[in-house]
Scaffold this active site. Structure first.
Site, PDB file in Angstrom:
ATOM      1  N   GLU A 126       0.848  -1.194   0.000  1.00  0.00           N
ATOM      2  CA  GLU A 126       0.000   0.000   0.000  1.00  0.00           C
ATOM      3  C   GLU A 126       0.883   1.243   0.000  1.00  0.00           C
ATOM      4  OE1 GLU A 126      -3.216  -0.125   2.752  1.00  0.00           O
ATOM      5  OE2 GLU A 126      -3.785  -2.144   2.066  1.00  0.00           O
ATOM      6  N   ILE A 345      32.702  -1.635 -17.778  1.00  0.00           N
ATOM      7  CA  ILE A 345      33.490  -2.274 -18.840  1.00  0.00           C
ATOM      8  C   ILE A 345      33.078  -1.734 -20.215  1.00  0.00           C
ATOM      9  CG2 ILE A 345      33.767  -4.504 -20.049  1.00  0.00           C
ATOM     10  CD1 ILE A 345      33.970  -5.816 -17.256  1.00  0.00           C
ATOM     11  N   GLU A 371       9.458  -7.683  -3.645  1.00  0.00           N
ATOM     12  CA  GLU A 371       9.194  -8.949  -2.926  1.00  0.00           C
ATOM     13  C   GLU A 371      10.068  -9.059  -1.673  1.00  0.00           C
ATOM     14  OE1 GLU A 371       7.966 -12.428  -5.005  1.00  0.00           O
ATOM     15  OE2 GLU A 371       7.466 -11.304  -6.811  1.00  0.00           O
TER      16      GLU A 371
HETATM   17  C1  LIG Z   1       8.348  -2.105  -9.886  1.00  0.00           C
HETATM   18  C2  LIG Z   1       7.700  -2.631  -8.653  1.00  0.00           C
HETATM   19  C3  LIG Z   1       6.820  -3.700  -8.726  1.00  0.00           C
HETATM   20  C4  LIG Z   1       6.166  -4.162  -7.581  1.00  0.00           C
HETATM   21  N1  LIG Z   1       5.201  -5.139  -7.698  1.00  0.00           N
HETATM   22  C5  LIG Z   1       4.426  -5.439  -6.614  1.00  0.00           C
HETATM   23  C6  LIG Z   1       3.295  -6.305  -6.735  1.00  0.00           C
HETATM   24  O1  LIG Z   1       3.004  -6.840  -7.807  1.00  0.00           O
HETATM   25  N2  LIG Z   1       2.525  -6.532  -5.635  1.00  0.00           N
HETATM   26  C7  LIG Z   1       2.798  -5.951  -4.417  1.00  0.00           C
HETATM   27  O2  LIG Z   1       2.047  -6.178  -3.469  1.00  0.00           O
HETATM   28  N3  LIG Z   1       3.880  -5.134  -4.278  1.00  0.00           N
HETATM   29  C8  LIG Z   1       4.688  -4.859  -5.328  1.00  0.00           C
HETATM   30  N4  LIG Z   1       5.762  -4.017  -5.203  1.00  0.00           N
HETATM   31  C9  LIG Z   1       6.049  -3.431  -3.897  1.00  0.00           C
HETATM   32  C10 LIG Z   1       7.333  -3.915  -3.243  1.00  0.00           C
HETATM   33  O3  LIG Z   1       7.185  -5.243  -2.810  1.00  0.00           O
HETATM   34  C11 LIG Z   1       7.652  -2.930  -2.113  1.00  0.00           C
HETATM   35  O4  LIG Z   1       8.095  -1.726  -2.708  1.00  0.00           O
HETATM   36  C12 LIG Z   1       8.702  -3.455  -1.156  1.00  0.00           C
HETATM   37  O5  LIG Z   1       8.213  -4.542  -0.421  1.00  0.00           O
HETATM   38  C13 LIG Z   1       9.174  -2.373  -0.173  1.00  0.00           C
HETATM   39  O6  LIG Z   1       8.093  -1.726   0.412  1.00  0.00           O
HETATM   40  P1  LIG Z   1       8.041  -0.121   0.424  1.00  0.00           P
HETATM   41  O7  LIG Z   1       8.325   0.342  -0.952  1.00  0.00           O
HETATM   42  O8  LIG Z   1       6.775   0.313   1.044  1.00  0.00           O
HETATM   43  O9  LIG Z   1       9.257   0.332   1.336  1.00  0.00           O
HETATM   44  P2  LIG Z   1       9.208   0.547   2.911  1.00  0.00           P
HETATM   45  O10 LIG Z   1       8.578  -0.623   3.552  1.00  0.00           O
HETATM   46  O11 LIG Z   1       8.635   1.886   3.180  1.00  0.00           O
HETATM   47  O12 LIG Z   1      10.745   0.555   3.273  1.00  0.00           O
HETATM   48  C14 LIG Z   1      11.564   1.716   3.106  1.00  0.00           C
HETATM   49  C15 LIG Z   1      12.991   1.374   3.565  1.00  0.00           C
HETATM   50  O13 LIG Z   1      12.992   1.064   4.972  1.00  0.00           O
HETATM   51  C16 LIG Z   1      13.578  -0.207   5.162  1.00  0.00           C
HETATM   52  N5  LIG Z   1      12.963  -0.837   6.322  1.00  0.00           N
HETATM   53  C17 LIG Z   1      11.632  -1.030   6.551  1.00  0.00           C
HETATM   54  N6  LIG Z   1      11.462  -1.650   7.730  1.00  0.00           N
HETATM   55  C18 LIG Z   1      12.697  -1.876   8.251  1.00  0.00           C
HETATM   56  C19 LIG Z   1      13.191  -2.473   9.460  1.00  0.00           C
HETATM   57  N7  LIG Z   1      12.365  -2.999  10.365  1.00  0.00           N
HETATM   58  N8  LIG Z   1      14.526  -2.521   9.650  1.00  0.00           N
HETATM   59  C20 LIG Z   1      15.378  -1.999   8.736  1.00  0.00           C
HETATM   60  N9  LIG Z   1      14.976  -1.408   7.596  1.00  0.00           N
HETATM   61  C21 LIG Z   1      13.651  -1.359   7.355  1.00  0.00           C
HETATM   62  C22 LIG Z   1      13.334  -0.972   3.880  1.00  0.00           C
HETATM   63  O14 LIG Z   1      14.208  -2.074   3.740  1.00  0.00           O
HETATM   64  C23 LIG Z   1      13.550   0.128   2.859  1.00  0.00           C
HETATM   65  O15 LIG Z   1      14.935   0.296   2.646  1.00  0.00           O
HETATM   66  C24 LIG Z   1       6.460  -3.579  -6.332  1.00  0.00           C
HETATM   67  C25 LIG Z   1       7.392  -2.530  -6.238  1.00  0.00           C
HETATM   68  C26 LIG Z   1       7.990  -2.047  -7.379  1.00  0.00           C
HETATM   69  C27 LIG Z   1       8.919  -0.873  -7.255  1.00  0.00           C
END
Ligand SMILES: Cc1cc2nc3c(=O)[nH]c(=O)nc-3n(C[C@H](O)[C@H](O)[C@H](O)COP(=O)(O)OP(=O)(O)OC[C@H]3O[C@@H](n4cnc5c(N)ncnc54)[C@H](O)[C@@H]3O)c2cc1C
Length: 389
Positions: A126, A345, A371
């Site tokens: 979300e 490269i 993922e």
């Molecule tokens: C091109 C693309 C395709 C995608 N396709 C799908 C899809 O088909 N279905 C779907 O449901 N999702 C999809 N996603 C979503 C994707 O799985 C999420 O972007 C990903 O899981 C990270 O969530 P977020 O972007 O909300 O980052 P956030 O959860 O906001 O994280 C931000 C940063 O904080 C870090 N962080 C968060 N919690 C912690 C913690 N406890 N300790 C240390 N670091 C932490 C994270 O590692 C990251 O570096 C897609 C994303 C992209 C960009």
């Protein structure tokens, strides 16, 4: 499994040829136009790739998840937009229906999904958070007069807005459970199938992305969106368990895709360093270049072993959460490092879109995010080692 059986090898080879002969010549153009490659997807459908791990009775190929991984690796050696379209369609679209769907849901969707005629999407993330599920989840679904009424939004959902998208399986809060030992109420999460075109279900225009430019990624919103009660996927309240399983498998698939990109970097560099000359000789004669390529090969090889191992445990029915996280972490790092080295490269040509390495560079970063980010993989590994949450 480290030595491929004749059947796996035949599949790998046919996807390798398809990638080289059909995908490679045209995908750069799709990528630059940010256009979805419908004709390539249709050909992949005719090859049976969308049904690889699905039983034949549902129109699939009756293979297994490792077969899907091999196909993803070979596609990503040439292009990741095509590979992620297949990965999301099978791993996130068809597999949950196959695993948790009712007979009616399987009969309605699987034949179309396995033929590639229709794509299914999986809406978990979300706008307020992807790593922290269910903490960041706000989408709700309530029962009213035999229908689910869904409100909320989803971000970054792959394959959710193409002309051939059939549905999005939406994870939503459907109630609250009794408070746990910590006294905190936990949301009850369920998954509901929302067919494309359902009133109240809006699909935004495509994001402008850094990479995966020929794949489809959208933001979705649900405003009093009503679907029949029978749209529930699996049991009510089992949504959390369903997507944990789906994501564990998906990580092995993303690892395979990452290995493909890492291998593609090695392939491209081996060709280029024999042609490109500097200071009177081929650049491939310089040890600095040879060491870079050797390191790229080492990363690719070790990442491949990591995903083969995770897949082997998965197919044996053994716990594989830790191995899947390790494979995803190692192989996404390998893809990122190889893409950076390959671009170096290639020199200035590495920065040009007409060479595949430029595309590899742009496509590698998301592998450390989608993922489950690399941080989330480390969290999963630590939990599996018994460290506290
Ligand atoms: C091109 C693309 C395709 C995608 N396709 C799908 C899809 O088909 N279905 C779907 O449901 N999702 C999809 N996603 C979503 C994707 O799985 C999420 O972007 C990903 O899981 C990270 O969530 P977020 O972007 O909300 O980052 P956030 O959860 O906001 O994280 C931000 C940063 O904080 C870090 N962080 C968060 N919690 C912690 C913690 N406890 N300790 C240390 N670091 C932490 C994270 O590692 C990251 O570096 C897609 C994303 C992209 C960009």
């Amino acid at each position: 499994m480290h030595r491929l059986t004749d059947e796996y090898e035949a599949l790998r080879k046919s996807v390798e040829e398809f990638s080289r002969e059909v995908v490679a010549p045209v995908i750069g153009d799709y990528y630059e136009r940010c256009a979805f490659p419908y004709d390539i997807v249709a050909q992949m459908g005719r090859m049976g790739l969308f049904g690889l791990p699905i039983p034949e009775e549902h129109g699939g190929m009756g293979g297994d998840y490792f077969a899907l991984c091999l196909a993803l690796e070979e596609l990503a050696r040439v292009d990741s937009s095509v590979a992620i379209t297949l990965e999301a369609a099978v791993s996130l679209g068809a597999m949950p229906i196959h695993r948790y769907g009712t007979d009616a849901q399987k009969a309605e969707w699987l034949p179309r999904l396995t033929s590639g005629e229709t794509l299914g999407a999986f809406g978990l993330t979300e706008p307020g958070g992807g790593s922290d599920v269910p903490g960041g989840m706000r989408t709700t679904a309530t029962l009213d007069g035999g229908e689910w009424v869904i409100n909320g939004s989803k971000a970054f959902i792959t394959n959710s807005g193409t002309d051939i998208t059939g549905f999005v399986a939406v994870a939503a809060i459907t109630g609250h459970r009794e408070p746990g030992e910590d006294g905190r109420a936990r949301p009850e999460i369920s998954t509901i199938i929302v067919p494309s075109g359902t009133p109240g279900f809006a699909v935004s225009k495509k994001y402008s992305k850094v990479g995966w430019s020929a794949s489809d990624t959208r933001e979705l919103s649900f405003t009093d969106c009503r679907v029949p009660e029978a749209g529930l996927l699996g049991e009510r309240g089992r949504g959390y368990a369903q997507f944990l399983r789906t994501l564990d498998e998906g990580r092995v698939a993303i690892a395979a895709l990452s290995v493909g990109l890492a291998q593609g970097c090695v392939d491209e560099c081996l060709r280029y360093v024999r042609e490109r000359r500097a200071f009177g000789q081929e650049i491939g004669r310089y040890q600095a270049i040879q060491f870079k390529i050797a390191d790229m090969e080492v990363r690719t090889h070790t990442a491949r072993l990591a995903y083969y191992h995770a897949a082997e445990k998965m197919l044996a029915g053994e716990p594989f959460k830790k191995e899947a996280a390790i494979a995803k972490l190692v192989s996404s790092n390998a893809a990122m490092d190889n893409a950076r080295d390959a671009t170096q490269i290639f020199g200035g040509y590495g920065f040009m879109n007409e060479f595949p390495v430029g595309r590899f560079y742009r496509d590698a970063k998301i592998l450390e995010i989608g993922e489950g980010t690399s941080e989330v993989q480390r969290m999963l590994i630590a939990r599996q080692l018994g460290l506290p949450a």
